[in-house]
Scaffold this motif. Structure first.
Motif, short mmCIF file in Angstrom:
data_model
loop_
_atom_site.label_atom_id
_atom_site.label_comp_id
_atom_site.label_asym_id
_atom_site.label_seq_id
_atom_site.Cartn_x
_atom_site.Cartn_y
_atom_site.Cartn_z
N LYS A 1 -0.19 -5.49 11.10
CA LYS A 1 0.29 -5.17 9.73
C LYS A 1 -0.88 -5.12 8.75
O LYS A 1 -0.96 -4.22 7.92
N LYS A 2 -1.79 -6.11 8.86
CA LYS A 2 -2.93 -6.16 7.94
C LYS A 2 -3.76 -4.87 8.04
O LYS A 2 -4.11 -4.26 7.02
N PHE B 1 -2.76 -1.96 9.19
CA PHE B 1 -1.98 -0.80 8.73
C PHE B 1 -2.01 -0.72 7.21
O PHE B 1 -2.28 0.34 6.63
N PHE B 2 -1.75 -1.85 6.55
CA PHE B 2 -1.74 -1.86 5.07
C PHE B 2 -3.11 -1.47 4.53
O PHE B 2 -3.21 -0.69 3.58
N VAL C 1 -3.68 2.28 4.89
CA VAL C 1 -2.92 3.02 3.87
C VAL C 1 -3.67 2.93 2.53
O VAL C 1 -3.94 3.96 1.88
N ASP C 2 -4.06 1.71 2.15
CA ASP C 2 -4.70 1.50 0.84
C ASP C 2 -6.08 2.16 0.76
O ASP C 2 -6.53 2.50 -0.34
N ASP D 1 3.60 3.20 -0.77
CA ASP D 1 4.33 1.93 -0.83
C ASP D 1 5.45 1.90 0.21
O ASP D 1 5.65 0.90 0.90
N LYS E 1 4.39 1.39 3.85
CA LYS E 1 4.03 -0.02 4.11
C LYS E 1 5.29 -0.88 4.25
O LYS E 1 5.36 -1.74 5.13
N GLN E 2 6.28 -0.61 3.40
CA GLN E 2 7.55 -1.36 3.52
C GLN E 2 8.21 -1.10 4.87
O GLN E 2 8.71 -2.01 5.52
N GLN F 1 6.29 -2.80 7.63
CA GLN F 1 6.56 -4.24 7.58
C GLN F 1 7.90 -4.57 8.22
O GLN F 1 8.00 -5.47 9.06
#
Ligand code: HEM
Length: 131
Positions: free
Chosen positions: A87-88, A90-91, A94-95, A104, A107-108, A111
């Protein structure tokens, strides 16, 4: 300036960059490169389809990710730390490239799918497979 995720080209940039980061990551990279020995030329297009289906509601991904991850979990246990690292990364990816409502949303979605996958794989005391 960063923009939002609008189309398949944007998804391709995200997915390619994410799996480059994954392959280099000490914690989860070896699961892909050494355990599953992933054929990237096969995996990446599948992941473009997956995320296009999730984000844009196009039913182009055909498959059941739970089955692949149950099988992988038999080879190497997929535990909380691995999901947190996934997850870290992937986020962060994206960022690195995108900002906006779709950034956003993806990412949701990531998650909630990751958390559900983790739950199903690690159902306590259970051999039941919920696909
Ligand atoms: C601990 C975290 C995870 C690990 C180590 C992992 C690893 C893998 C591996 C090794 C494959 C098989 C690649 C191949 O041989 O072709 C795979 C497939 C896949 N993964 Fe993951 N994964 C993780 C989490 C996730 C999450 C959270 C998602 C979705 C948000 C996801 C979505 C997928 C999809 C869609 C496929 C393709 C399944 C198919 O149709 O064959 N994975 N994953």
């Amino acid at each position: 300036m960063k923009k939002d995720i609008h189309n398949r080209e944007d998804i391709m940039l995200l997915v390619d960059s994410f799996y480059k980061n994954v392959a280099l990551n000490q914690q989860i990279g070896p699961i892909f490169t050494d355990v599953a020995k992933v054929d990237w030329s096969h995996h990446l297009p599948k992941m473009y389809d997956f995320w296009e289906s999730i984000l844009f509601g196009k039913a182009i991904y055909k498959g059941n990710p739970m089955l692949s991850h149950f099988a992988l979990n038999e080879q190497i246990p997929l535990q909380t730390e691995a999901f947190e690292a996934w997850k870290k990364l992937f986020f962060q990816t994206v960022d690195d490239f995108f900002v906006g409502p779709n950034a956003d949303l993806i990412k949701q979605k990531a998650q909630s799918i990751a958390d559900l996958m983790h739950f199903k794989i690690n159902l306590p005391q259970s051999k039941i497979k919920i696909v």
